[in-house]
Design a protein around this motif. Structure first.
Motif, PDB file in Angstrom:
ATOM      1  N   MET A   1     -38.367 -52.235  16.538  1.00 17.64           N
ATOM      2  CA  MET A   1     -37.455 -51.686  15.555  1.00 17.64           C
ATOM      3  C   MET A   1     -36.899 -50.365  16.074  1.00 17.64           C
ATOM      4  SD  MET A   1     -38.282 -51.045  11.580  1.00 17.64           S
ATOM      5  CE  MET A   1     -37.328 -49.949  10.636  1.00 17.64           C
ATOM      6  N   PRO A   2     -35.577 -50.158  16.014  1.00 23.07           N
ATOM      7  CA  PRO A   2     -35.015 -48.908  16.522  1.00 23.07           C
ATOM      8  C   PRO A   2     -35.393 -47.725  15.644  1.00 23.07           C
ATOM      9  CG  PRO A   2     -33.310 -50.233  15.481  1.00 23.07           C
ATOM     10  CD  PRO A   2     -34.569 -51.058  15.506  1.00 23.07           C
ATOM     11  N   GLU A   3     -35.483 -46.580  16.275  1.00 20.41           N
ATOM     12  CA  GLU A   3     -35.793 -45.357  15.533  1.00 20.41           C
ATOM     13  C   GLU A   3     -34.567 -44.956  14.708  1.00 20.41           C
ATOM     14  OE1 GLU A   3     -37.403 -40.874  16.380  1.00 20.41           O
ATOM     15  OE2 GLU A   3     -37.667 -42.405  17.898  1.00 20.41           O
ATOM     16  N   LEU A   4     -34.756 -44.728  13.405  1.00 20.73           N
ATOM     17  CA  LEU A   4     -33.639 -44.440  12.528  1.00 20.73           C
ATOM     18  C   LEU A   4     -33.196 -42.991  12.584  1.00 20.73           C
ATOM     19  CD1 LEU A   4     -34.710 -46.506   9.399  1.00 20.73           C
ATOM     20  CD2 LEU A   4     -33.117 -47.155  11.200  1.00 20.73           C
ATOM     21  N   TYR A   5     -34.077 -42.107  12.944  1.00 19.36           N
ATOM     22  CA  TYR A   5     -33.776 -40.677  12.966  1.00 19.36           C
ATOM     23  C   TYR A   5     -33.907 -40.209  14.397  1.00 19.36           C
ATOM     24  CZ  TYR A   5     -33.631 -35.890  11.250  1.00 19.36           C
ATOM     25  OH  TYR A   5     -33.267 -34.592  10.990  1.00 19.36           O
ATOM     26  N   LEU A   6     -32.803 -40.059  15.077  1.00 20.55           N
ATOM     27  CA  LEU A   6     -32.840 -39.817  16.506  1.00 20.55           C
ATOM     28  C   LEU A   6     -32.861 -38.348  16.901  1.00 20.55           C
ATOM     29  CD1 LEU A   6     -30.321 -42.588  17.551  1.00 20.55           C
ATOM     30  CD2 LEU A   6     -32.814 -42.703  17.478  1.00 20.55           C
ATOM     31  N   GLU A   7     -32.165 -37.512  16.161  1.00 21.08           N
ATOM     32  CA  GLU A   7     -32.141 -36.092  16.488  1.00 21.08           C
ATOM     33  C   GLU A   7     -31.974 -35.283  15.206  1.00 21.08           C
ATOM     34  OE1 GLU A   7     -27.961 -34.799  17.948  1.00 21.08           O
ATOM     35  OE2 GLU A   7     -28.462 -36.657  18.991  1.00 21.08           O
ATOM     36  N   PRO A   8     -32.465 -34.049  15.196  1.00 24.09           N
ATOM     37  CA  PRO A   8     -32.469 -33.254  13.964  1.00 24.09           C
ATOM     38  C   PRO A   8     -31.112 -33.037  13.319  1.00 24.09           C
ATOM     39  CG  PRO A   8     -33.822 -32.207  15.629  1.00 24.09           C
ATOM     40  CD  PRO A   8     -33.128 -33.362  16.281  1.00 24.09           C
ATOM     41  N   ALA A   9     -30.054 -32.920  14.091  1.00 26.19           N
ATOM     42  CA  ALA A   9     -28.744 -32.617  13.513  1.00 26.19           C
ATOM     43  C   ALA A   9     -27.762 -33.771  13.731  1.00 26.19           C
ATOM     44  CB  ALA A   9     -28.199 -31.331  14.112  1.00 26.19           C
ATOM     45  N   GLN A  10     -28.264 -34.992  13.703  1.00 25.31           N
ATOM     46  CA  GLN A  10     -27.400 -36.115  14.042  1.00 25.31           C
ATOM     47  C   GLN A  10     -26.248 -36.305  13.074  1.00 25.31           C
ATOM     48  OE1 GLN A  10     -30.261 -39.240  14.185  1.00 25.31           O
ATOM     49  NE2 GLN A  10     -29.783 -39.970  12.133  1.00 25.31           N
ATOM     50  N   SER A  11     -26.326 -35.793  11.880  1.00 23.37           N
ATOM     51  CA  SER A  11     -25.239 -35.973  10.925  1.00 23.37           C
ATOM     52  C   SER A  11     -24.217 -34.840  10.975  1.00 23.37           C
ATOM     53  CB  SER A  11     -25.799 -36.092   9.507  1.00 23.37           C
ATOM     54  OG  SER A  11     -26.402 -34.879   9.136  1.00 23.37           O
ATOM     55  N   ARG A  12     -24.368 -33.903  11.867  1.00 22.80           N
ATOM     56  CA  ARG A  12     -23.508 -32.720  11.890  1.00 22.80           C
ATOM     57  C   ARG A  12     -22.292 -32.866  12.795  1.00 22.80           C
ATOM     58  NH1 ARG A  12     -24.937 -28.360   9.541  1.00 22.80           N
ATOM     59  NH2 ARG A  12     -23.844 -27.059  11.020  1.00 22.80           N
ATOM     60  N   LEU A  13     -22.081 -34.013  13.373  1.00 23.53           N
ATOM     61  CA  LEU A  13     -20.918 -34.279  14.223  1.00 23.53           C
ATOM     62  C   LEU A  13     -20.772 -33.266  15.358  1.00 23.53           C
ATOM     63  CD1 LEU A  13     -18.391 -35.206  11.392  1.00 23.53           C
ATOM     64  CD2 LEU A  13     -19.762 -36.762  12.783  1.00 23.53           C
ATOM     65  N   GLY A  14     -21.881 -32.928  15.965  1.00 21.14           N
ATOM     66  CA  GLY A  14     -21.848 -32.086  17.143  1.00 21.14           C
ATOM     67  C   GLY A  14     -21.779 -30.588  16.888  1.00 21.14           C
ATOM     68  N   LYS A  15     -21.713 -30.163  15.632  1.00 18.31           N
ATOM     69  CA  LYS A  15     -21.680 -28.726  15.351  1.00 18.31           C
ATOM     70  C   LYS A  15     -23.092 -28.162  15.473  1.00 18.31           C
ATOM     71  CE  LYS A  15     -19.821 -28.988  11.242  1.00 18.31           C
ATOM     72  NZ  LYS A  15     -19.208 -28.672   9.944  1.00 18.31           N
ATOM     73  N   PRO A  16     -23.253 -27.046  16.174  1.00 16.61           N
ATOM     74  CA  PRO A  16     -24.595 -26.462  16.282  1.00 16.61           C
ATOM     75  C   PRO A  16     -25.047 -25.874  14.935  1.00 16.61           C
ATOM     76  CG  PRO A  16     -22.971 -25.044  17.313  1.00 16.61           C
ATOM     77  CD  PRO A  16     -22.246 -26.305  16.913  1.00 16.61           C
ATOM     78  N   VAL A  17     -26.333 -25.865  14.734  1.00 22.47           N
ATOM     79  CA  VAL A  17     -26.918 -25.283  13.521  1.00 22.47           C
ATOM     80  C   VAL A  17     -26.965 -23.771  13.698  1.00 22.47           C
ATOM     81  CG1 VAL A  17     -28.950 -25.232  12.051  1.00 22.47           C
ATOM     82  CG2 VAL A  17     -28.284 -27.368  13.145  1.00 22.47           C
ATOM     83  N   SER A  18     -26.431 -23.050  12.724  1.00 25.00           N
ATOM     84  CA  SER A  18     -26.391 -21.584  12.812  1.00 25.00           C
ATOM     85  C   SER A  18     -27.756 -20.992  12.454  1.00 25.00           C
ATOM     86  CB  SER A  18     -25.330 -21.033  11.861  1.00 25.00           C
ATOM     87  OG  SER A  18     -25.760 -21.163  10.519  1.00 25.00           O
ATOM     88  N   PRO A  19     -28.010 -19.748  12.854  1.00 27.24           N
ATOM     89  CA  PRO A  19     -29.259 -19.083  12.459  1.00 27.24           C
ATOM     90  C   PRO A  19     -29.422 -19.041  10.932  1.00 27.24           C
ATOM     91  CG  PRO A  19     -28.229 -17.875  14.235  1.00 27.24           C
ATOM     92  CD  PRO A  19     -27.243 -18.928  13.803  1.00 27.24           C
ATOM     93  N   TYR A  20     -28.330 -18.811  10.217  1.00 23.68           N
ATOM     94  CA  TYR A  20     -28.377 -18.804   8.751  1.00 23.68           C
ATOM     95  C   TYR A  20     -28.830 -20.168   8.219  1.00 23.68           C
ATOM     96  CZ  TYR A  20     -26.475 -19.685   4.109  1.00 23.68           C
ATOM     97  OH  TYR A  20     -26.317 -20.088   2.807  1.00 23.68           O
ATOM     98  N   GLU A  21     -28.281 -21.243   8.764  1.00 27.81           N
ATOM     99  CA  GLU A  21     -28.654 -22.587   8.310  1.00 27.81           C
ATOM    100  C   GLU A  21     -30.117 -22.889   8.608  1.00 27.81           C
ATOM    101  OE1 GLU A  21     -24.351 -24.840   8.664  1.00 27.81           O
ATOM    102  OE2 GLU A  21     -25.551 -24.543  10.472  1.00 27.81           O
ATOM    103  N   LYS A  22     -30.596 -22.434   9.762  1.00 26.31           N
ATOM    104  CA  LYS A  22     -32.010 -22.628  10.102  1.00 26.31           C
ATOM    105  C   LYS A  22     -32.900 -21.870   9.117  1.00 26.31           C
ATOM    106  CE  LYS A  22     -31.417 -23.443  15.022  1.00 26.31           C
ATOM    107  NZ  LYS A  22     -31.668 -22.956  16.372  1.00 26.31           N
ATOM    108  N   LYS A  23     -32.516 -20.641   8.792  1.00 29.31           N
ATOM    109  CA  LYS A  23     -33.307 -19.830   7.862  1.00 29.31           C
ATOM    110  C   LYS A  23     -33.295 -20.464   6.469  1.00 29.31           C
ATOM    111  CE  LYS A  23     -34.015 -15.053   6.501  1.00 29.31           C
ATOM    112  NZ  LYS A  23     -33.574 -13.672   6.676  1.00 29.31           N
ATOM    113  N   LEU A  24     -32.128 -20.924   6.019  1.00 30.87           N
ATOM    114  CA  LEU A  24     -32.023 -21.558   4.712  1.00 30.87           C
ATOM    115  C   LEU A  24     -32.828 -22.851   4.671  1.00 30.87           C
ATOM    116  CD1 LEU A  24     -30.804 -21.722   1.867  1.00 30.87           C
ATOM    117  CD2 LEU A  24     -28.772 -22.796   2.900  1.00 30.87           C
ATOM    118  N   SER A  25     -32.741 -23.670   5.697  1.00 29.21           N
ATOM    119  CA  SER A  25     -33.485 -24.929   5.693  1.00 29.21           C
ATOM    120  C   SER A  25     -34.990 -24.673   5.733  1.00 29.21           C
ATOM    121  CB  SER A  25     -33.057 -25.838   6.847  1.00 29.21           C
ATOM    122  OG  SER A  25     -33.407 -25.286   8.094  1.00 29.21           O
ATOM    123  N   GLY A  26     -35.417 -23.653   6.472  1.00 25.50           N
ATOM    124  CA  GLY A  26     -36.836 -23.303   6.488  1.00 25.50           C
ATOM    125  C   GLY A  26     -37.319 -22.837   5.126  1.00 25.50           C
ATOM    126  N   ALA A  27     -36.496 -22.027   4.458  1.00 28.46           N
ATOM    127  CA  ALA A  27     -36.865 -21.555   3.116  1.00 28.46           C
ATOM    128  C   ALA A  27     -36.935 -22.720   2.133  1.00 28.46           C
ATOM    129  CB  ALA A  27     -35.851 -20.516   2.635  1.00 28.46           C
TER     130      ALA A  27
END
Length: 73
Positions: A1-27
Protein backbone atom coordinates in the motif's frame (compact mmCIF):
# COMPACT_ATOMS: atom_id res chain seq x y z
CA UNK A 1 0.00 0.00 0.00
CA UNK A 2 1.46 3.41 -0.91
CA UNK A 3 2.26 5.86 1.84
CA UNK A 4 -0.48 8.50 1.95
CA UNK A 5 1.52 11.20 3.70
CA UNK A 6 4.78 11.69 1.89
CA UNK A 7 6.17 14.97 3.18
CA UNK A 8 5.22 17.46 5.91
CA UNK A 9 4.24 20.32 3.59
CA UNK A 10 2.93 18.35 0.63
CA UNK A 11 -0.24 20.43 0.40
CA UNK A 12 1.58 23.77 0.26
CA UNK A 13 2.38 23.68 -3.47
CA UNK A 14 6.08 24.18 -2.95
CA UNK A 15 5.88 27.22 -0.66
CA UNK A 16 8.31 26.98 2.25
CA UNK A 17 6.92 27.04 5.78
CA UNK A 18 7.73 30.33 7.49
CA UNK A 19 9.13 30.57 11.04
CA UNK A 20 5.79 32.09 12.11
CA UNK A 21 3.87 29.12 10.66
CA UNK A 22 6.19 26.67 12.41
CA UNK A 23 5.70 28.48 15.73
CA UNK A 24 1.91 28.60 15.27
CA UNK A 25 1.69 24.93 14.31
CA UNK A 26 3.84 23.96 17.30
CA UNK A 27 1.62 25.98 19.63
CA UNK A 28 -1.52 24.41 18.17
CA UNK A 29 -0.03 20.92 18.51
CA UNK A 30 0.75 21.64 22.17
CA UNK A 31 -2.79 22.91 22.80
CA UNK A 32 -4.38 19.93 21.03
CA UNK A 33 -2.13 17.50 22.95
CA UNK A 34 -3.63 18.85 26.18
CA UNK A 35 -7.03 17.68 24.98
CA UNK A 36 -8.30 21.10 23.97
CA UNK A 37 -10.17 20.97 20.68
CA UNK A 38 -12.87 23.65 20.92
CA UNK A 39 -12.32 27.10 19.42
CA UNK A 40 -12.52 29.10 22.64
CA UNK A 41 -10.00 26.80 24.29
CA UNK A 42 -7.61 26.98 21.34
CA UNK A 43 -7.77 30.77 21.34
CA UNK A 44 -7.21 30.90 25.10
CA UNK A 45 -4.30 28.48 24.72
CA UNK A 46 -2.60 30.61 22.09
CA UNK A 47 -3.00 33.70 24.25
CA UNK A 48 -1.74 31.84 27.35
CA UNK A 49 1.36 30.77 25.41
CA UNK A 50 2.01 34.41 24.52
CA UNK A 51 1.68 33.82 20.79
CA UNK A 52 -0.09 36.84 19.35
CA UNK A 53 -2.06 37.19 16.14
CA UNK A 54 -0.16 38.52 13.10
CA UNK A 55 -1.30 42.08 13.87
CA UNK A 56 0.28 41.82 17.34
CA UNK A 57 -3.06 41.73 19.16
CA UNK A 58 -4.28 38.88 21.34
CA UNK A 59 -6.16 36.18 19.46
CA UNK A 60 -9.93 36.30 19.28
CA UNK A 61 -12.36 34.21 17.24
CA UNK A 62 -12.42 36.57 14.23
CA UNK A 63 -8.62 36.86 14.07
CA UNK A 64 -8.10 33.11 14.42
CA UNK A 65 -10.66 32.19 11.75
CA UNK A 66 -9.30 34.83 9.36
CA UNK A 67 -5.75 33.56 9.86
CA UNK A 68 -6.73 29.93 9.32
CA UNK A 69 -8.54 31.01 6.13
CA UNK A 70 -5.49 32.93 4.94
CA UNK A 71 -3.10 30.08 5.69
CA UNK A 72 -5.38 27.63 3.90
CA UNK A 73 -5.29 29.55 0.62
Amino acid sequence: MPELYLEPAQSRLGKPVSPYEKKLSGALAEIFSRGTHHLTGVIAGLNDLGLHAPDGAPWDEARFLAEMRRLGE
